[in-house]
Structure formats: C-alpha cells, structure tokens
Design a protein around this motif. Structure first.
Motif, short mmCIF file in Angstrom:
data_model
loop_
_atom_site.label_atom_id
_atom_site.label_comp_id
_atom_site.label_asym_id
_atom_site.label_seq_id
_atom_site.Cartn_x
_atom_site.Cartn_y
_atom_site.Cartn_z
N ARG A 86 0.83 -1.20 0.00
CA ARG A 86 0.00 0.00 0.00
C ARG A 86 0.87 1.25 0.00
NH1 ARG A 86 -3.99 2.11 4.83
NH2 ARG A 86 -5.42 3.35 3.57
N ILE A 88 0.38 5.39 0.72
CA ILE A 88 -0.43 6.56 1.03
C ILE A 88 0.25 7.73 0.32
CG2 ILE A 88 -1.19 8.15 2.82
CD1 ILE A 88 -1.58 5.81 4.66
N ARG A 101 -4.36 8.87 -11.47
CA ARG A 101 -5.42 7.89 -11.24
C ARG A 101 -5.70 7.07 -12.49
NH1 ARG A 101 -8.69 8.83 -6.61
NH2 ARG A 101 -8.46 10.90 -5.66
N ASP A 110 -4.24 0.63 -8.76
CA ASP A 110 -5.00 1.67 -8.05
C ASP A 110 -5.46 1.20 -6.68
OD1 ASP A 110 -6.56 -0.05 -9.73
OD2 ASP A 110 -8.32 1.20 -9.35
N ARG A 111 -5.68 -0.10 -6.53
CA ARG A 111 -6.11 -0.64 -5.24
C ARG A 111 -5.00 -0.53 -4.19
NH1 ARG A 111 -4.42 -4.45 -8.54
NH2 ARG A 111 -3.08 -6.15 -7.80
N ASP A 114 -3.59 4.84 -1.91
CA ASP A 114 -4.58 5.64 -1.19
C ASP A 114 -4.18 7.10 -1.35
OD1 ASP A 114 -6.29 6.89 0.56
OD2 ASP A 114 -5.62 5.81 2.35
N ARG A 116 -4.42 10.92 -0.89
CA ARG A 116 -4.97 11.88 0.07
C ARG A 116 -4.74 13.29 -0.48
NH1 ARG A 116 -4.96 9.30 5.35
NH2 ARG A 116 -5.18 7.06 4.93
#
Length: 219
Positions: A86, A88, A101, A110-111, A114, A116
């Motif tokens: 992952r 962030i 994106r 994309d999964r 995350d 922000r």
C-alpha cells in the motif's frame, strides 16, 4: 580521490538503453507528462526503477509518498510492491493526480494507492494522530521544498526502524553548493542536507541520481 563521472546526454541514453526496463505503461505516462508545463517535476525512468528496487530490497509493504504530480514515481513503486502493499500518496492537485489515477487504474495498481488530497503536513499529522507511528517501511519526499524539513521529521516518525526515506532534489542542480544562491528553496534544501549529515537517528547516503537523491535509513 577520483571524482564522479559527469554524464553527458549520450552516456545517459546509453544507461537507459542497457539498464532501465521501463514498463510500457510507465513510458506512456512519462511521455504524456513531458507535454505538461511543469514536466521538469517528473523523475527519470532510471530513478523510478531504482526506487522500485529499493522497496523490493527492504521488503516494503507500507509506503508513503509526499508529492505525487502525475503519479510516475508511485506507479513504479506500486508495481514493485506485493499484492498486499500500500502507498499513502499525498498531493494537493486534483488536476495532476487525475492523470495519475488514470494510469494507476490501467496498470491495475490503483487498489494499492490511497491518494490523500490536501496539505501533506495535515495528512502526515493525521497518520501520526491515528497511531501509525513506526509502521511505514519506505517514504519518498518530492514536494514543495520549503517544507522539506517538516516532511522529513514526520516521515521519520512514521517510519519503522530500518525503514528508508528517499528525498529528491537534494543537489538542486548544484545551487546548494553555490554560496551566492539564497532563494527560499535552495536555503531549505541546503538546511536539510546539513541537518541530515549530523542527524544520529539515521544512516545516510546522498546519491547523484537525477537531481540528487538522498537515502536516510532510520536507526
């Protein structure tokens, strides 16, 4: 003492030709980004591949990116993370990250990311407040230079022992070594470089990759 070889364009193109295995989707993203007004903000494919190798070497699963732009660096890192990895990713631009994106989705990563949107310091402080201190394996800092020291301090707090921070633009086209350069960004990077050199919380190496890439491993 031997000095570092100064790359000319021919040598750099040779390096790319024999060492960089840039995925086709990353190449398309890089080429699209090169058409944008701020294209110089994008890292090169050699740096992208290098950072992917770094996260694989340290077995990273949970990473942080401060400054996304069009998502080229995060695409490289995401492709190198395991399925449960992952990122962030912190940025303030809806316009540029909309490009990111699109490519993340096409690449099927994309999964793992995350995104922000908002001031990165607020996002980092929220992560600390949420109890995520000491849980990240890797962080890449490549955002506004005036806050570099703040990004570094938050990232170091969020990193586990043995985790790695990569900080971009630390040579800053040589301006950090020019005593007559006193603009805000140069002063901020120069100050961080000096701080890192004396920071006993890390092991340190500044590399002549791209515009200068400093690696700091948390002790």
């Amino acid at each position: 003492m031997s000095r570092h070889f100064s790359f000319d364009e021919r040598s750099y193109q040779y390096l790319l030709a024999v060492s960089v295995r840039e995925p086709e989707i990353a190449r398309r993203l890089r080429e699209e980004t090169q058409q944008l007004p701020n294209a110089q903000m994008q890292i090169g494919p050699d740096q992208g591949q290098f950072m992917q190798l770094l996260v694989q070497l340290i077995g990273a699963k949970k990473t942080l990116e401060v400054g996304v732009f069009t998502g080229y660096s995060s695409l490289w890192v995401a492709l190198g993370l395991p399925e449960n990895g992952r990122i962030i990713a912190c940025d303030i631009s809806e316009e540029y990250t909309s490009v990111a994106r699109r490519y993340w989705k096409e690449a099927g990563v994309d999964r793992k990311i995350d995104l922000r949107l908002g001031p990165a310091l607020e996002t980092l402080d929220e992560l600390i407040k949420d109890g995520q201190t000491g849980t990240f394996d890797f962080a890449f800092i490549d955002a506004d230079k005036s806050h570099y020291e703040d990004y570094y301090e938050r990232s170091l707090q969020l990193l586990r022992v043995g985790g790695l921070i990569a900080i971009d633009n630390t040579i800053w086209s040589g301006r950090v070594a020019d005593p007559s350069a006193h603009d805000t960004d140069t002063i901020a990077i120069r100050r961080l470089n000096e701080k890192l050199f004396s920071d006993e919380r890390i092991n340190l190496s500044m590399l002549t990759v791209g515009d200068g890439l400093t690696l700091a491993m948390k002790r």
